[in-house]
Design an enzyme around this catalytic site. Structure first.
Site, short mmCIF file in Angstrom:
data_model
loop_
_atom_site.label_atom_id
_atom_site.label_comp_id
_atom_site.label_asym_id
_atom_site.label_seq_id
_atom_site.Cartn_x
_atom_site.Cartn_y
_atom_site.Cartn_z
N CYS A 166 65.05 14.53 73.50
CA CYS A 166 64.52 15.83 73.06
C CYS A 166 63.02 15.79 73.31
CB CYS A 166 64.81 16.01 71.57
SG CYS A 166 63.97 17.42 70.81
N THR A 167 62.49 16.83 73.94
CA THR A 167 61.08 16.77 74.33
C THR A 167 60.14 16.72 73.13
OG1 THR A 167 61.18 19.18 74.64
CG2 THR A 167 61.37 17.82 76.61
N HIS A 168 60.58 17.25 71.99
CA HIS A 168 59.74 17.16 70.79
C HIS A 168 59.49 15.69 70.38
CE1 HIS A 168 60.75 21.41 70.14
NE2 HIS A 168 59.85 21.45 69.18
N ASP A 185 60.40 26.02 76.21
CA ASP A 185 61.06 25.12 75.25
C ASP A 185 61.32 25.94 73.98
OD1 ASP A 185 62.03 22.74 74.02
OD2 ASP A 185 60.10 22.42 73.06
N SER A 186 62.17 25.38 73.11
CA SER A 186 62.42 26.03 71.82
C SER A 186 61.18 25.99 70.94
CB SER A 186 63.56 25.31 71.11
OG SER A 186 63.15 23.98 70.82
N CYS A 239 63.33 21.41 77.84
CA CYS A 239 64.13 21.28 76.63
C CYS A 239 65.49 20.69 77.03
CB CYS A 239 64.30 22.67 76.02
SG CYS A 239 65.39 22.77 74.60
N ASN A 240 65.80 19.53 76.48
CA ASN A 240 67.09 18.90 76.80
C ASN A 240 68.26 19.78 76.36
OD1 ASN A 240 66.65 15.61 77.32
ND2 ASN A 240 65.00 16.60 76.19
N THR A 241 68.10 20.41 75.20
CA THR A 241 69.19 21.21 74.64
C THR A 241 69.48 22.41 75.54
OG1 THR A 241 68.31 20.57 72.50
CG2 THR A 241 69.98 22.28 72.49
N GLU A 267 57.63 21.29 64.25
CA GLU A 267 57.24 22.71 64.36
C GLU A 267 56.37 23.13 63.16
OE1 GLU A 267 57.68 25.07 66.77
OE2 GLU A 267 58.49 23.50 68.06
N TYR A 323 66.92 24.89 68.45
CA TYR A 323 68.06 25.36 69.24
C TYR A 323 69.28 24.45 68.99
CZ TYR A 323 65.31 28.40 72.46
OH TYR A 323 64.54 29.39 73.02
N GLY A 324 68.99 23.18 68.73
CA GLY A 324 70.03 22.14 68.66
C GLY A 324 71.30 22.51 67.90
#
Ligand code: DGL
Length: 260
Positions: A183-185, A10-11, A73-75, A151, A42-43
């Site tokens: 978004c996984t976050h 993931d980012s 990560c969806n992005t 983050e 990343y978005g």
């Protein structure tokens, strides 16, 4: 049958929500988690940069011997998974905003999608959205700034609550009854979102579905671990170690420094 690890990237720390589900469903499997926090978010980066970062993460995990890769990560999924599947031999599992279950279950015929700019502007998202959202109102919202706060370890900050209130307001006005987390976050926002949204709004997060999919793809490719010992979990990060450690505080984990 293979005792090699499952690679997850993931980012940043968002994909830990998926790692947790995989760990629970597949305790015998070893995992190697790559958190590219240094390059988050990343978005907003644009699809070419997202693809390049996804390739770098994939090659790192393949070099470490991973037998299957979960793009947590969806992005990255919406911008890179087609390329990854075509160019690497290992199987890939991705994650995209779960529009389908929301579209099938909504009573108000209005659903919300909270995701990154990279996901909402991707071709793959448009395709899925068009397929399932006929006759529905879909309120799309870019979650600018949310990944950054997570983050930085500022999950429960005032800034986060204020941002979310702004982003949710048009959805509440539109009377959505399903909110898709794209978004996984955002998984980690669940307790805050529940407080900010009316009680009738259901929140859809696909972490568990990704773990189930991982299990069936492992089986299909005869890659499941047939051993009896619990798998090992390793975490590589190029970000602040305390943030990842905090989100994993009930686990015994090995944290390693990612060298890019
Ligand atoms: N966890 C990533 C996702 O699911 C966050 C993307 C970002 O870094 O902007 O999309």
């Amino acid at each position: 049958m293979s005792s090699k690890p499952i690679g997850i990237f993931d980012s940043g720390v968002g994909g830990l929500s998926i790692w947790k589900e995989i760990r629970q469903l597949l305790p015998l499997e070893s995992t190697l988690y790559l958190s590219d926090s240094k390059h988050a978010p990343y978005g907003p980066k644009g699809s070419k940069a997202i693809l390049e970062l996804s390739i770098k993460n994939t090659e790192y995990l393949i070099d470490k011997g991973c037998k299957l890769i979960v793009v947590a990560c969806n992005t990255a999924t919406t911008n890179a998974i087609e390329f990854l599947r075509t160019n690497y031999k290992v199987p890939f599992i991705g994650i995209e905003p779960a529009i389908k279950p929301a579209a099938l279950q909504t009573q108000t015929k209005r659903i919300g999608v909270l995701a990154t700019k990279g996901t909402l502007s991707s071709h793959l998202f448009h395709k899925t959205s068009q397929l399932y959202s006929n006759e529905l109102v879909v309120v799309e919202q870019v979650g600018n700034g949310i990944v950054e706060l997570i983050e930085q370890g500022q999950l429960y900050s005032k800034e986060m609550r204020d941002l979310l209130s702004i982003y949710l307001s048009p959805m509440i006005k539109a009377e959505i009854d399903y909110l898709v987390l794209g978004c996984t976050h955002y998984h980690f926002l669940m307790p805050i979102l529940k407080k900010l949204l009316p009680n009738n709004v259901n929140i859809i997060d696909s972490a568990e579905a990704v773990a189930r999919q991982t299990k069936s793809v492992l089986k299909l490719n005869k890659l499941s671990n047939s051993g009896v010992e619990k798998g090992k979990s390793q975490f590589y990060t190029n970000g602040t170690q305390s943030v990842i450690a905090n989100l994993l505080k009930f686990e015994t984990v090995t944290l390693k420094k990612l060298d890019f």
